[in-house]
Design an enzyme around this catalytic site. Structure first.
Site, PDB file in Angstrom:
ATOM      1  N   ASN B  69       0.814  -1.218   0.000  1.00 46.78           N
ATOM      2  CA  ASN B  69       0.000   0.000   0.000  1.00 46.78           C
ATOM      3  C   ASN B  69       0.840   1.258   0.000  1.00 46.78           C
ATOM      4  O   ASN B  69       1.574   1.523   0.929  1.00 46.78           O
ATOM      5  CB  ASN B  69      -0.885   0.021   1.255  1.00 46.78           C
ATOM      6  N   THR B  70       0.723   1.995  -1.053  1.00 42.05           N
ATOM      7  CA  THR B  70       1.346   3.297  -1.036  1.00 42.05           C
ATOM      8  C   THR B  70       0.254   4.306  -0.760  1.00 42.05           C
ATOM      9  O   THR B  70      -0.496   4.652  -1.657  1.00 42.05           O
ATOM     10  CB  THR B  70       1.996   3.597  -2.397  1.00 42.05           C
TER      11      THR B  70
END
Lengths: 248, 293
Positions: B69-70
């Site tokens: 997850n960015t």
């Protein structure tokens, strides 16, 4: 509220020192929206040199690329301002007024236009301390007077006051603490001190995105004060940068 | 008595699916890639709703895959500008990667060559762009191995990246970039952008990042599709100058990449633009306005 003013970085749950904030969020959520600055002052043999960058940024936008962060309080005392522009401007206005009133009562006609540097610093410190929950202002007072000679006082967030041989402030200061500590010498000559301050600010500008523009220098000594401006092309070139081309 | 095995397919040699299942979805017909099929062998999800030819598989998010997850970019690039000119297209950007407010890496390439007809530039998270380049390099390698002289066109790369970005966004795991894709193939000059939520468009001039605000008005005023290369370069440099004056996380060190029909893409050496600081009012801003700041 009796909330202590902590440096912007540690007062927010998500940001700790060194972790950059999210881009693309509202400016209020961003760090350093108006503390972006590098200011410093140092004592030399016979006077003080104050220096500052000239960038005012709101979020990513550079609102003013040639702002003047060194303000004259009296003939012989100048102040570097960092933090909220509004807070420091108003504090400075109060300080000028209070110092003038004080001197009218206490000094009369002796040395008009001059003030004890320690007086200016103490008044600033009292304002900063008594309003610490409302202000976001870090200031450096520098000047020369007959009683104590060249003096530099640092008044950071929180309203403490410390007389120091040199000090740095603002977001860019973090990048140059090591360099300043390493290269500082007591009793430099005026030219050396000015070069040292200019170099330090250039180094901060090289790494701090919130600092930039021209380098302003103010030198105060027993005969008076003078100010100069160093354009980017006259600043020292740092690692990985290209020489600046003047617009001709 | 079993049904005779179907005759071996005599059409194309089936290519192995190269992209990682994370970025999917590929609708991969059954039997083409046994390794890919094996991943879905245990999923008993209904498939009637999937693809008209009936051979596709629904895309399912693998719970065991690494979560990347960015949600916050860390090392970022700022503005990228692009514009078409007569016979080609050019992209310009600076060489800085910032770590929040720190100007951390000052010599990075934010514009890269994809293949002999396409270049790409990015704003946003550096690591996500490096990952995107890995995907594009895989595509280029596959093309090369086909050895048929055919390469992906700029439009196809733009389209591929749109799918990648949009599908990542759908999984709440975006690639935090705005990508500017440019190229020339078969006389068609292409310039387009793909954003981190899959928004994409094509235009004669593109600005990503802060350039949206600063450079776009200059483009609108001065740009035309049939500018000469010198005029285009002059306009680009004046836009870069405007951007570097007003964007705090930009440095005065730029690269311009251009593509023209029939020539290999070129990326220039880093250069800087001239800036004006010696204005009277800059020396003493409050000279004629006592009491002001």
């Amino acid at each position: 509220a009796n909330r202590a003013i902590l440096p912007a970085r540690s007062s927010r749950p998500m940001a700790s020192y060194g972790v950059p904030p999210a881009l693309g969020v509202a400016p209020e959520m961003m760090e350093e929206i108006s503390t972006g600055t590098t200011i410093m002052a140092c004592q030399y043999d016979g006077g003080v040199v104050l220096g500052a960058d000239s960038r005012t940024s709101t979020g990513t936008y550079v609102a003013n690329r040639a702002s003047d962060k060194i303000t004259q309080v009296t003939d012989n005392v100048w102040m570097c301002r960092s933090g909220s522009a509004a807070d420091t401007q108003n504090v400075c206005a109060y300080v000028k007024n209070l110092v003038e009133e004080h001197n009218m009562q206490r000094r009369g006609d002796e040395d008009p236009g001059m003030a004890d540097v320690k007086l200016v610093a103490t008044i600033t410190q009292q304002l900063a301390y008594r309003n610490k929950d409302k202000l976001s202002a870090g200031m450096i007072i520098g000047g020369w007077d007959r009683k104590l000679g060249a003096q530099v006082y640092g008044i950071p967030l929180g309203g403490s006051m410390q007389r120091v041989p040199f000090t740095v402030g603002g977001s860019g200061s973090a990048y140059i603490y090591g360099w300043c500590d390493n290269t500082w010498r007591e009793n430099m000559s005026r030219a050396d001190a000015e070069a040292w301050v200019a170099r330090a600010i250039s180094l901060a500008i090289a790494r701090d995105a919130s600092s930039g523009g021209v380098v302003r220098l103010v030198t105060i000594h027993d005969k008076g004060s003078s100010r100069t401006m160093l354009e980017p092309r006259h600043q020292s070139l740092c690692e990985s940068e290209l020489p600046v081309i003047p617009r001709g | 008595r079993g049904v005779a095995a179907p005759p071996p397919a005599r059409t194309m040699i089936p290519t192995r699916v190269t992209h990682n299942p994370i970025i999917g979805p590929g609708v991969v017909p059954m039997g083409v890639d046994p390794a890919y099929d094996a991943q879905y062998a245990k999923h008993g999800a209904p498939t009637r709703h999937v693809a008209s030819h009936g051979n596709g598989r629904p895309f399912v998010v693998e719970p065991a895959t690494p979560n990347t997850n960015t949600q916050m970019p860390y090392v970022t690039g700022t503005t990228v500008l692009g514009m078409k000119y007569k016979g080609g297209v050019m992209i310009a950007c600076d060489t800085l990667a910032s770590y929040g407010s720190t100007k951390r890496y000052k010599s990075i390439d934010r514009v890269k060559v994809v293949n002999s007809t396409t270049i790409i530039g990015f704003t946003g998270e550096l690591s996500d762009f490096d990952y995107t380049m890995t995907l594009l390099n895989e595509l280029s390698t596959t093309d090369f191995c086909e050895d048929d002289g055919k390469e992906l066109s700029p439009m196809e790369i733009h389209s591929y990246l749109t799918r990648v970005m949009y599908n990542r966004r759908n999984k709440f795991d975006p690639l935090w970039n705005s990508l500017v894709v440019a190229g020339v193939k078969n006389g068609r000059i292409f310039l387009g952008m793909v954003g981190m939520i899959g928004q994409h468009y094509e235009d004669s001039h593109i600005a990503a990042g802060f350039g949206n605000h600063v450079a776009r008005p200059l483009f609108r005023e001065k740009h035309s599709d049939d500018m000469s290369e010198e005029d285009a370069r002059t306009l680009m440099e004046s836009c870069l100058k405007a951007c570097v004056m007003r964007d705090k996380s930009m440095m005065n060190k730029f690269q311009i990449a251009k593509v023209e029909e029939g020539k290999a893409p070129e990326i220039s050496e880093p250069f800087s633009v001239a800036t004006e600081w010696n204005l009277r009012s800059y020396h003493n801003p409050t000279e004629f306005a006592p009491g002001c700041w």
